[in-house]
Design a protein around this motif. Structure first.
Motif, PDB file in Angstrom:
ATOM      1  N   ALA A  30      -1.479 -20.935   3.009  1.00 34.71           N
ATOM      2  CA  ALA A  30      -2.119 -21.630   1.568  1.00 34.71           C
ATOM      3  C   ALA A  30      -1.097 -21.515   0.719  1.00 34.71           C
ATOM      4  CB  ALA A  30      -3.279 -20.876   1.209  1.00 34.71           C
ATOM      5  N   SER A  31      -0.223 -20.368   0.390  1.00 31.55           N
ATOM      6  CA  SER A  31       0.895 -20.534  -0.535  1.00 31.55           C
ATOM      7  C   SER A  31       2.083 -21.231  -0.332  1.00 31.55           C
ATOM      8  CB  SER A  31       1.254 -19.020  -0.816  1.00 31.55           C
ATOM      9  OG  SER A  31       1.637 -18.377   0.411  1.00 31.55           O
ATOM     10  N   ASP A  32       2.251 -21.824   1.231  1.00 26.79           N
ATOM     11  CA  ASP A  32       3.209 -22.436   1.402  1.00 26.79           C
ATOM     12  C   ASP A  32       3.087 -24.009   1.396  1.00 26.79           C
ATOM     13  OD1 ASP A  32       4.733 -19.937   1.242  1.00 26.79           O
ATOM     14  OD2 ASP A  32       4.577 -19.608   3.359  1.00 26.79           O
ATOM     15  N   LEU A  33       1.892 -24.406   1.157  1.00 25.04           N
ATOM     16  CA  LEU A  33       1.460 -25.827   1.552  1.00 25.04           C
ATOM     17  C   LEU A  33       2.347 -26.753   0.899  1.00 25.04           C
ATOM     18  CD1 LEU A  33      -2.382 -25.418   1.808  1.00 25.04           C
ATOM     19  CD2 LEU A  33      -0.875 -26.157   3.740  1.00 25.04           C
ATOM     20  N   ARG A  34       2.632 -26.566  -0.499  1.00 23.51           N
ATOM     21  CA  ARG A  34       3.354 -27.615  -1.283  1.00 23.51           C
ATOM     22  C   ARG A  34       4.351 -28.291  -0.586  1.00 23.51           C
ATOM     23  NH1 ARG A  34       1.991 -30.292  -5.405  1.00 23.51           N
ATOM     24  NH2 ARG A  34       0.006 -28.896  -5.775  1.00 23.51           N
ATOM     25  N   ALA A  35       5.094 -27.385   0.093  1.00 21.70           N
ATOM     26  CA  ALA A  35       6.131 -28.080   0.797  1.00 21.70           C
ATOM     27  C   ALA A  35       6.000 -28.814   1.927  1.00 21.70           C
ATOM     28  CB  ALA A  35       6.929 -26.570   1.174  1.00 21.70           C
ATOM     29  N   HIS A  36       4.712 -28.842   2.363  1.00 19.36           N
ATOM     30  CA  HIS A  36       4.482 -29.984   3.549  1.00 19.36           C
ATOM     31  C   HIS A  36       3.521 -31.157   3.018  1.00 19.36           C
ATOM     32  CE1 HIS A  36       5.869 -26.850   6.431  1.00 19.36           C
ATOM     33  NE2 HIS A  36       5.600 -25.895   5.332  1.00 19.36           N
ATOM     34  N   LEU A  37       3.732 -31.707   1.862  1.00 22.68           N
ATOM     35  CA  LEU A  37       2.963 -32.556   1.316  1.00 22.68           C
ATOM     36  C   LEU A  37       3.051 -33.930   2.235  1.00 22.68           C
ATOM     37  CD1 LEU A  37       1.014 -33.216  -1.018  1.00 22.68           C
ATOM     38  CD2 LEU A  37       2.782 -34.186  -2.329  1.00 22.68           C
ATOM     39  N   ASP A  38       1.933 -34.588   2.661  1.00 22.22           N
ATOM     40  CA  ASP A  38       1.991 -35.701   3.445  1.00 22.22           C
ATOM     41  C   ASP A  38       2.422 -35.604   4.938  1.00 22.22           C
ATOM     42  OD1 ASP A  38       0.825 -37.510   1.335  1.00 22.22           O
ATOM     43  OD2 ASP A  38       3.065 -37.473   0.701  1.00 22.22           O
ATOM     44  N   GLY A  43      -3.693 -17.191  -0.364  1.00 23.27           N
ATOM     45  CA  GLY A  43      -4.511 -17.992  -1.202  1.00 23.27           C
ATOM     46  C   GLY A  43      -5.476 -18.911  -0.806  1.00 23.27           C
ATOM     47  N   MET A  44      -5.896 -20.128  -1.536  1.00 24.15           N
ATOM     48  CA  MET A  44      -6.885 -20.911  -0.865  1.00 24.15           C
ATOM     49  C   MET A  44      -6.576 -22.496  -0.901  1.00 24.15           C
ATOM     50  SD  MET A  44     -10.368 -19.105  -2.226  1.00 24.15           S
ATOM     51  CE  MET A  44     -10.027 -18.593  -3.908  1.00 24.15           C
ATOM     52  N   VAL A  45      -7.235 -23.263  -0.073  1.00 22.65           N
ATOM     53  CA  VAL A  45      -7.080 -24.472  -0.069  1.00 22.65           C
ATOM     54  C   VAL A  45      -8.235 -25.499   0.350  1.00 22.65           C
ATOM     55  CG1 VAL A  45      -6.492 -24.495   2.455  1.00 22.65           C
ATOM     56  CG2 VAL A  45      -5.595 -26.449   0.908  1.00 22.65           C
ATOM     57  N   VAL A  82      -2.536 -33.962   1.544  1.00 24.20           N
ATOM     58  CA  VAL A  82      -2.339 -34.803   0.539  1.00 24.20           C
ATOM     59  C   VAL A  82      -2.490 -34.586  -0.922  1.00 24.20           C
ATOM     60  CG1 VAL A  82      -3.255 -36.442   2.209  1.00 24.20           C
ATOM     61  CG2 VAL A  82      -4.833 -35.706   1.058  1.00 24.20           C
ATOM     62  N   ALA A  83      -1.876 -35.153  -1.748  1.00 30.15           N
ATOM     63  CA  ALA A  83      -2.218 -34.710  -3.070  1.00 30.15           C
ATOM     64  C   ALA A  83      -3.719 -35.059  -3.656  1.00 30.15           C
ATOM     65  CB  ALA A  83      -0.966 -35.586  -3.908  1.00 30.15           C
ATOM     66  N   ALA A  84      -3.953 -34.329  -4.325  1.00 32.70           N
ATOM     67  CA  ALA A  84      -5.492 -34.520  -4.968  1.00 32.70           C
ATOM     68  C   ALA A  84      -5.379 -34.118  -6.302  1.00 32.70           C
ATOM     69  CB  ALA A  84      -6.588 -34.038  -3.908  1.00 32.70           C
ATOM     70  N   PRO A  85      -5.137 -34.621  -7.425  1.00 28.20           N
ATOM     71  CA  PRO A  85      -4.868 -34.126  -8.806  1.00 28.20           C
ATOM     72  C   PRO A  85      -6.268 -33.595  -9.285  1.00 28.20           C
ATOM     73  CG  PRO A  85      -3.716 -36.345  -8.600  1.00 28.20           C
ATOM     74  CD  PRO A  85      -4.585 -36.059  -7.308  1.00 28.20           C
ATOM     75  N   GLN A  86      -7.576 -34.062  -8.691  1.00 30.65           N
ATOM     76  CA  GLN A  86      -8.577 -33.663  -9.300  1.00 30.65           C
ATOM     77  C   GLN A  86      -9.120 -32.150  -8.601  1.00 30.65           C
ATOM     78  OE1 GLN A  86      -8.056 -35.751  -6.981  1.00 30.65           O
ATOM     79  NE2 GLN A  86      -9.628 -35.432  -5.226  1.00 30.65           N
ATOM     80  N   GLY A 142      -4.141 -28.803  -6.479  1.00 37.85           N
ATOM     81  CA  GLY A 142      -4.165 -30.321  -6.584  1.00 37.85           C
ATOM     82  C   GLY A 142      -3.862 -30.719  -5.134  1.00 37.85           C
ATOM     83  N   LEU A 143      -4.120 -30.133  -4.232  1.00 41.90           N
ATOM     84  CA  LEU A 143      -3.863 -30.309  -2.855  1.00 41.90           C
ATOM     85  C   LEU A 143      -5.321 -30.442  -2.085  1.00 41.90           C
ATOM     86  CD1 LEU A 143      -0.840 -27.985  -1.999  1.00 41.90           C
ATOM     87  CD2 LEU A 143      -0.742 -30.824  -2.498  1.00 41.90           C
ATOM     88  N   GLU A 144      -5.161 -31.367  -0.867  1.00 44.47           N
ATOM     89  CA  GLU A 144      -6.520 -31.071  -0.101  1.00 44.47           C
ATOM     90  C   GLU A 144      -5.810 -31.614   1.398  1.00 44.47           C
ATOM     91  OE1 GLU A 144      -9.604 -33.434  -1.427  1.00 44.47           O
ATOM     92  OE2 GLU A 144      -8.661 -35.427  -0.733  1.00 44.47           O
ATOM     93  N   ILE A 145      -6.933 -30.855   2.302  1.00 42.39           N
ATOM     94  CA  ILE A 145      -6.294 -31.281   3.816  1.00 42.39           C
ATOM     95  C   ILE A 145      -7.685 -32.017   4.182  1.00 42.39           C
ATOM     96  CG2 ILE A 145      -6.340 -30.439   5.863  1.00 42.39           C
ATOM     97  CD1 ILE A 145      -5.121 -27.782   4.961  1.00 42.39           C
ATOM     98  N   VAL A 146      -7.258 -33.452   4.782  1.00 41.11           N
ATOM     99  CA  VAL A 146      -8.235 -34.126   5.593  1.00 41.11           C
ATOM    100  C   VAL A 146      -8.097 -33.774   6.915  1.00 41.11           C
ATOM    101  CG1 VAL A 146      -8.793 -36.443   6.217  1.00 41.11           C
ATOM    102  CG2 VAL A 146      -7.718 -36.033   4.027  1.00 41.11           C
TER     103      VAL A 146
END
Length: 439
Positions: A10-18, A46-48, A80-84, A89-93
């Motif tokens: 979870a802590s490394d997800l930001r590097a894998h956006l899109d 962490g969490m996602v 994907v980015a999800a500012p809300q 600010g991330l979520e997984i579809v």
């Protein structure tokens, strides 16, 4: 099933956006709404949030609907980015949701469960609480720092027996157990073996290992099995050498914890890990008693030894005067110290020993040992001890044993003070006390 995508924390997800990612962990929370399904997945980092739009009862929707809190899952989907979304600010579809182990419901503990019942379900307690996870991360770094300093300063790590043929030290507070056709005892300290090691020519010795004390104590700082940090140094000039070694070892190790975990500890525990400066203040036991009397303590209540309240009062005074959280209390009376502690030539009623207090809690006991065979025998006799069962120990001093001294510290107590924990129970993965032998 073959997984071509490796797990992302979870802590490394930001590097894998899109990108398509695979996360594995536990269901921290579920929100199953009329049109949407939300899963909060937690791993140790962490969490996602996982977000799925219902599709009229398809297989993926059905799997998510069947989830329970704390189920172990593996989820693959597009990040994907999800500012809300508050979680970064991330979520997984999701594309696939694999239930690796569905948790039964209801869970046996929740946020309102008391500390004793939480200990019954310790694996769940640790898994669900970031505070508990951080304790063991800090412990790992602390031990690394202790080992690092000891090895850098000429120490050899030893692993001494925990089964002994005779009761160690005074013979009190030991666990007795059956050993084939005779009795054995669990070691309440590696003391005698450390001394044997320096007599064997291993100049400096350290050990981090289990210690057993059959004390019927029910306090927040006692355990019947705990991890001891033990050091023995040979060819010393006096007990000062031992104190100087310890204060520098602790300063090094605490600095390492502050560097690696300082920010997390501040965030989770609200504690600032302050790196102490060496040398630590030193006061004699007699001076400690003067401090207590000057503070209004009844002279009758000031005993030979310091009780917990006395330790706190002395430490508070030193903090006020010097600004230091640590204090060595030295020169304890011979009457309350073991027979093997060396005594000053001009004061045979005292010992060349010390306790180290941190924020008012005793974390270490140490001393220069008596290495002269004839003096040791005399001191044992004075205490009315039968040395016959300890012949192996007494033999150490008959054939050229060097001057030496050492210390024994409680790893749990160091963690307890460092992290501001309420009880030593929280500093152990599985606590052992007079009323607890499980899980």
């Amino acid at each position: 099933m073959i997984h071509t995508t490796s797990r992302v924390l979870a802590s490394d997800l930001r590097a894998h956006l899109d990108q398509t990612v695979t996360v594995s962990g536990w269901v921290n929370a579920l929100r199953l709404q009329r049109t949407m399904q939300f899963v909060i997945l937690r791993d140790h980092s962490g969490m996602v949030q996982v977000t799925y739009e219902r599709d009229g009862g398809g297989p993926l929707e059905a799997v998510i609907e069947s989830l329970t809190p704390e189920s172990a899952v593996r989820i693959t989907g597009r990040l994907v980015a999800a500012p809300q979304v508050k979680l970064g600010g991330l979520e997984i579809v999701p594309e696939t949701v694999e239930v690796l182990n569905r948790a039964e419901t209801p869970l046996p503990i929740d946020e309102h469960t008391g500390p004793e019942h939480r200990l019954d379900w310790r694996f769940l307690d640790v898994r669900k609480r970031a505070t508990a996870q951080l304790v063991f991360a800090a412990q790992t770094t602390l031990e690394q720092g202790l080992r690092e300093y000891a090895m850098r300063h000429g120490c050899t790590e030893m692993h001494t027996p925990k089964l002994m043929g005779t009761a160690s030290e005074s013979g009190a507070e030991v666990f007795k157990l059956g050993y084939f056709d005779r009795s054995a005892y669990l070691a309440q300290s590696p003391q005698f073996y450390k001394q044997m090691a320096v007599a064997a020519g291993i100049d400096r010795v350290f050990e981090i290992g289990p210690v057993f004390r059959a004390e019927p104590s029910y306090t927040s700082r006692h355990a019947t099995e705990f991890t001891g940090v033990d050091v023995e140094l040979s060819w010393i000039d006096d007990v000062e050498d031992v104190m100087a070694f310890e204060e520098r070892m602790l300063a090094h190790s605490i600095a390492k914890v502050a560097e690696v975990h300082g920010e997390a500890i501040r965030e989770v525990f609200g504690i600032e890990v302050l790196v102490p400066e060496a040398p630590f203040p030193r006061i004699t036991m007699a001076e400690a008693q003067e401090i207590l009397r000057a503070g209004g303590w009844d002279p009758e209540s000031v005993k030979e030894d310091l009780d917990p309240e006395g330790e706190r009062a002395v430490a508070a005074h030193i903090k006020e005067v010097t600004g230091h959280e640590f204090v060595f209390v030295t020169h304890y009376p011979a009457s309350i110290r073991p027979f093997y502690h060396m005594r000053p030539a001009d004061r045979p009623d005292l010992t060349l020993s010390f306790d180290l207090l941190w924020k008012g809690l005793e974390i270490t006991t140490g001393a220069q040992r008596e290495h002269r065979s004839d003096v040791l025998l005399k001191q044992a006799e004075e205490k009315g001890m039968d040395t016959a069962p300890m012949q192996d120990y007494m033999n150490i001093f008959r054939f050229g044993c060097p001057p030496h001294g050492g210390l024994g510290a409680g790893l749990g107590r160091i963690l307890m003070v460092m992290l501001g924990l309420d009880s030593i129970r929280e500093a152990a993965f599985l606590f052992r006390g007079p009323n607890r032998l499980t899980p």
